[in-house]
Design a protein around this motif. Structure first.
Motif, short mmCIF file in Angstrom:
data_model
loop_
_atom_site.label_atom_id
_atom_site.label_comp_id
_atom_site.label_asym_id
_atom_site.label_seq_id
_atom_site.Cartn_x
_atom_site.Cartn_y
_atom_site.Cartn_z
N LEU A 142 34.43 52.98 41.33
CA LEU A 142 33.67 51.97 40.05
C LEU A 142 33.88 50.85 40.44
CD1 LEU A 142 35.20 53.84 37.03
CD2 LEU A 142 33.06 54.14 38.02
N LYS A 143 34.46 50.25 41.55
CA LYS A 143 34.42 48.81 41.89
C LYS A 143 35.12 47.98 40.92
CE LYS A 143 30.38 49.26 45.14
NZ LYS A 143 29.08 48.72 45.28
N LEU A 144 36.04 48.39 40.25
CA LEU A 144 36.89 47.71 39.60
C LEU A 144 37.84 46.56 40.07
CD1 LEU A 144 38.31 50.54 37.03
CD2 LEU A 144 36.11 49.09 36.91
N SER A 145 37.85 45.24 39.31
CA SER A 145 38.74 44.42 39.83
C SER A 145 40.22 44.78 39.97
CB SER A 145 38.63 42.98 39.26
OG SER A 145 39.27 43.23 37.60
N ARG A 169 52.96 35.01 31.11
CA ARG A 169 52.01 35.58 30.45
C ARG A 169 52.11 36.93 30.07
NH1 ARG A 169 47.57 36.87 34.68
NH2 ARG A 169 49.09 38.36 35.11
N ASP A 170 52.76 38.03 30.95
CA ASP A 170 52.86 39.30 30.57
C ASP A 170 54.05 39.41 29.61
OD1 ASP A 170 50.96 39.70 32.33
OD2 ASP A 170 52.20 40.32 34.01
N ILE A 171 55.12 38.49 29.60
CA ILE A 171 56.15 38.63 28.69
C ILE A 171 55.75 38.34 27.31
CG2 ILE A 171 58.26 37.59 27.86
CD1 ILE A 171 59.23 37.73 30.71
N VAL A 172 54.79 37.22 27.22
CA VAL A 172 54.45 36.78 25.61
C VAL A 172 53.60 37.93 25.34
CG1 VAL A 172 52.73 35.30 24.57
CG2 VAL A 172 54.70 34.43 26.47
N TYR A 173 52.62 38.53 26.10
CA TYR A 173 51.80 39.60 25.47
C TYR A 173 52.66 40.80 25.14
CZ TYR A 173 47.02 41.17 24.44
OH TYR A 173 46.08 41.60 23.59
N TYR A 198 44.68 42.47 26.15
CA TYR A 198 45.62 42.18 27.25
C TYR A 198 44.63 42.32 28.52
CZ TYR A 198 49.24 42.83 30.70
OH TYR A 198 50.29 42.98 31.49
N MET A 199 43.80 43.07 28.55
CA MET A 199 42.90 43.20 29.99
C MET A 199 42.06 41.92 29.95
SD MET A 199 41.75 47.25 30.44
CE MET A 199 40.87 47.47 28.63
N GLY A 200 41.31 41.49 28.82
CA GLY A 200 40.77 40.27 28.82
C GLY A 200 41.63 38.91 29.52
N ALA A 201 42.86 39.13 28.66
CA ALA A 201 43.76 37.82 29.26
C ALA A 201 43.99 38.10 30.73
CB ALA A 201 44.96 38.06 28.50
N LEU A 202 44.29 39.24 31.06
CA LEU A 202 44.45 39.27 32.65
C LEU A 202 43.27 38.75 33.38
CD1 LEU A 202 45.96 42.89 33.02
CD2 LEU A 202 47.08 40.70 33.29
N ILE A 203 42.04 38.83 32.96
CA ILE A 203 40.84 38.44 33.72
C ILE A 203 40.57 36.95 33.53
CG2 ILE A 203 38.38 38.58 33.69
CD1 ILE A 203 38.59 41.37 32.77
N VAL A 204 41.05 36.32 32.20
CA VAL A 204 40.54 35.13 31.82
C VAL A 204 41.85 34.20 32.51
CG1 VAL A 204 40.18 33.33 30.09
CG2 VAL A 204 39.31 35.67 29.71
N LEU A 205 43.12 34.64 32.25
CA LEU A 205 44.11 33.97 32.58
C LEU A 205 44.78 34.24 33.89
CD1 LEU A 205 46.24 33.76 29.32
CD2 LEU A 205 44.65 32.05 30.24
N LYS A 206 43.82 34.08 34.98
CA LYS A 206 44.30 34.49 36.33
C LYS A 206 45.43 33.54 36.85
CE LYS A 206 39.81 36.47 37.89
NZ LYS A 206 38.95 36.40 38.59
#
Length: 357
Positions: A37-40, A111-115, A147-155
């Motif tokens: 699927l060529k996912l990031s 980032r991960d702990i806050v979420y 959370y998935m969006g945060a992983l993409i935006v907050l690289k």
């Protein structure tokens, strides 16, 4: 007592089988699907790979909801909450002890702990009235999409840290082989490969078969837990908080210890925190959503009496871990021992309070 011993043996065998099926068939098939699927890395880690590492807990939560009309739904909740406590305290603690300390990347961990703290808050809000509605269940799934969006935006600006997505890769899975039971693993794998073929090639069929096996084994775990708890005279949720939680988290523990030895402390911490976020937002919310949609119920009762203490421990231990990590940007061996001691106290308290009840 005989039934209790047999059910305990069934629990242990089912946990071992779950680990093998998940590690050798489910995750490799998901890896291949992710590649096709060529996912990031961020999306694959937060979705398909997180499902892979958390599949046992998710399946147990589903089976518990649909067993005996949902009378034992607290087994699924207890397994996920107990697994979260185990991940934060034991996975990070033992990784620090074995590796002589963990060096972390403050951006990704922060980032991960806050979420993750947000996901604990969500769990607490759901548990306030002892019932979960369809809207509350869907809210958890929406939170994970966020959370998935945060992983993409907050690289992570540090490229090294981006090499540690939430999922488990080949280097991580090699850690499961150091446990000394690889002969059993090889035997079970050889038998299952006769049915599925190589999961890397027949990934769709391997995915379907592994899903079926995970569901069947999870059903066996729920039933065995009910029998075992009755045999020793403690509530099923206590067994779920301790024995089931530790058993389903064992593969992640071995994988994290291995990557910690390789000097990738950030990956070990991300594996624990990322899996917990998935467990709380999807591992509970998805079964609730399915049950409420299929059964036509307006809400589901959740037995929370034995879980509020665990939620408090989740918050407290996550804050302790955050302080340890942020203060020196590392988790020292001494701090790792402190986390392991806290977990030992948690188990003793849980077992004694359950026995007293």
């Amino acid at each position: 007592m005989g039934e209790a011993i047999l059910s305990l043996a069934a629990i242990l065998l089912s946990v071992l089988a779950l680990a093998i099926v998940t590690d050798k068939f489910f995750i490799p098939s998901l890896d291949e699907i992710s590649t096709r699927l060529k996912l990031s890395d961020e999306v694959a880690g937060a979705s398909l790979m997180a499902i892979g590492s958390s599949a046992p807990e998710l399946a147990i939560a589903l089976m518990a909801l649909f067993t005996a009309g949902g009378a034992h739904s607290d087994v699924g909740i207890g397994t996920i909450v107990g697994s979260a406590v185990f991940n934060i305290l034991v996975i990070t603690g033992l990784s620090a002890v074995v590796a002589g300390g963990l060096h972390i990347h403050i951006f990704a961990v922060g980032r991960d702990i806050v979420y993750y703290l947000i996901s604990i808050l969500y769990l607490g809000l759901v548990f306030v009235d002892g019932h979960v509605s369809l809207i509350e269940a869907i809210l958890g799934l929406v939170g994970y999409v966020g959370y998935m969006g945060a992983l993409i935006v907050l690289k992570n600006p540090d490229p090294y840290a981006e090499d540690a997505p939430a999922g488990r890769r080949d280097s991580e899975r090699q850690g499961a082989k150091v446990a000394g039971w690889h002969r059993l693993e090889s035997l079970v794998e050889a038998v299952l490969r006769r049915v599925t073929g190589a999961p890397e090639r027949n990934f769709v069929w391997a995915f379907i078969v592994s899903i079926a096996l995970i569901v069947a084994l999870s059903y066996a775990l729920v039933e065995s837990t009910i029998v075992f708890s009755a045999g020793i005279g403690i509530p099923p949720v206590i067994v779920a908080l301790t024995l089931l939680a530790a058993g389903t988290s064992a593969p992640d523990l071995m994988a994290s210890v291995e990557v910690a030895r390789e000097g990738r402390g950030g990956m070990a911490v991300a594996n624990a925190v990322g899996s917990n976020t998935f467990d709380l937002l999807v591992g509970l919310a998805l079964p609730w959503t399915i049950a409420l949609s299929l059964l036509g119920l307006s809400e589901i009762s959740v037995g929370t009496g034995d879980l509020w203490t665990s939620i408090g421990i989740l918050v407290a231990t996550t804050l302790i871990l955050a302080v340890f990590l942020i203060s020196k940007r590392e988790l020292s061996r001494r701090e790792g021992w402190v986390l392991l001691l806290i977990y030992a106290l948690f188990v003793v308290y849980t077992l004694t309070s359950g026995t007293a009840a």
